[in-house]
Write an enzyme that holds these catalytic residues in place. Sequence first.
Site, mmCIF file in Angstrom:
data_model
loop_
_atom_site.group_PDB
_atom_site.id
_atom_site.type_symbol
_atom_site.label_atom_id
_atom_site.label_comp_id
_atom_site.label_asym_id
_atom_site.label_seq_id
_atom_site.Cartn_x
_atom_site.Cartn_y
_atom_site.Cartn_z
ATOM 1 N N LYS A 58 0.799 -1.225 0.000
ATOM 2 C CA LYS A 58 0.000 0.000 0.000
ATOM 3 C C LYS A 58 0.836 1.281 0.000
ATOM 4 C CE LYS A 58 -4.401 -1.425 0.315
ATOM 5 N NZ LYS A 58 -5.492 -0.949 -0.568
ATOM 6 N N SER A 82 -8.852 -0.442 6.683
ATOM 7 C CA SER A 82 -8.819 -1.388 7.797
ATOM 8 C C SER A 82 -7.425 -1.526 8.374
ATOM 9 C CB SER A 82 -9.313 -2.764 7.330
ATOM 10 O OG SER A 82 -8.427 -3.302 6.367
ATOM 11 N N GLU A 136 -9.738 -14.150 -4.141
ATOM 12 C CA GLU A 136 -10.592 -13.576 -3.098
ATOM 13 C C GLU A 136 -10.931 -14.638 -2.056
ATOM 14 O OE1 GLU A 136 -13.475 -10.196 -4.710
ATOM 15 O OE2 GLU A 136 -13.865 -12.087 -5.717
ATOM 16 N N GLY A 158 -15.900 -13.246 0.561
ATOM 17 C CA GLY A 158 -15.730 -11.883 0.056
ATOM 18 C C GLY A 158 -15.512 -11.872 -1.437
ATOM 19 N N ASP A 170 -16.869 -10.380 -4.010
ATOM 20 C CA ASP A 170 -17.589 -9.322 -4.715
ATOM 21 C C ASP A 170 -17.068 -9.115 -6.132
ATOM 22 O OD1 ASP A 170 -15.447 -8.300 -2.831
ATOM 23 O OD2 ASP A 170 -15.648 -6.547 -4.109
ATOM 24 N N SER A 197 1.127 -9.829 -0.511
ATOM 25 C CA SER A 197 0.798 -8.403 -0.459
ATOM 26 C C SER A 197 1.129 -7.727 0.861
ATOM 27 C CB SER A 197 -0.684 -8.185 -0.786
ATOM 28 O OG SER A 197 -1.504 -8.860 0.155
#
Length: 332
Positions: free
Chosen positions: A67, A92, A218, A222, A224, A318
């Site tokens: 990030k 989060s 995923e 979750g 989506d 990640s």
Amino acid sequence: MTQRTGPTRPGADAPDLVTFDDVRDAARRLAGVAHRTPVLRSRTLDAAVGAEVHLKCENFQRVGAFKFRGAYNALSRLAPEQLARGVAAYSSGNHAQAVALAARELGSHAVIVMPEDAPQSKTDATAGYGAEIVRYDRYTADRAALAHQLAEERGLALIPPYEHPHIIAGQGTAALELLEETGRLDALLAPVGGGGLMAGSATAATALAPDIRMIGVEPESGDDTRRSLAAGHPVTIPVPRTIADGQAVDTPGALTFAINRRLLDSVVLVSDDEIRAAMRFAFERLKIVTEPSGASALAALLAGRVSPLPARIGVIISGGNIGPDRFAELLG
């Protein structure tokens, strides 16, 4: 498995919302600021999977996750007067830390909207970088609306976790570095939460290797993005309850979905138990610590979710932001 439903690759009718040049420009901005994280190889992993695997270890990135790439790329483009007023974000944990550190590096101040149940290690780290934290209930409140309100009231620049071209371009530098080091890969796996890492990675990877298979991962609860790709438009699911808190997203962003719909080949799902098994494998056999979201792409590979199996595979680990108590709880 959900197959890509949109045009097949660059050159189709959809415009490039984030380009390879954007990723390369982000790489120049990040040079000497972000870590060029290691690419790990393991004969044990290759034997377990049956392929040549290259792990891009973003758990060794600043703030312990990919990030920081997107956050610094976005903040570094703000005008000096805006940096003086400050920035706002919602997250989060990992984006929260990234924005807080990037703001500190650039002489600014961050206000971060974080869920009440965010991992304590991530909350503590965010505060440690000097950010002001505003808490909310992720199951009843709209974090984006809260952050927008704060930004408007205080004159802050809102830095979203994934729905921003500079964020996406910054995240894509992880895949750029990976392919620069490994050469051509047959497939690249990355976790999908809001979709920024995958959108940036796919932008970079398909520019360097047009035939590469882009595979998103995923958690089962979750999915989506998988559902959205099947429907052809973003859909909303109940807020996921999964150990992969970084992937507990109820709908993909409009921008990230537009890119991923064009460039992803498939999305596969992993269970929380499979994520735990991948975290354990990474710790015991690879000697690295991963958080649940960080291990989900590795979990898909170890659980046999990728078929047919490519010969040379890249996997983005990640992040590794997890406290020792939580790590022991999950693996115990």
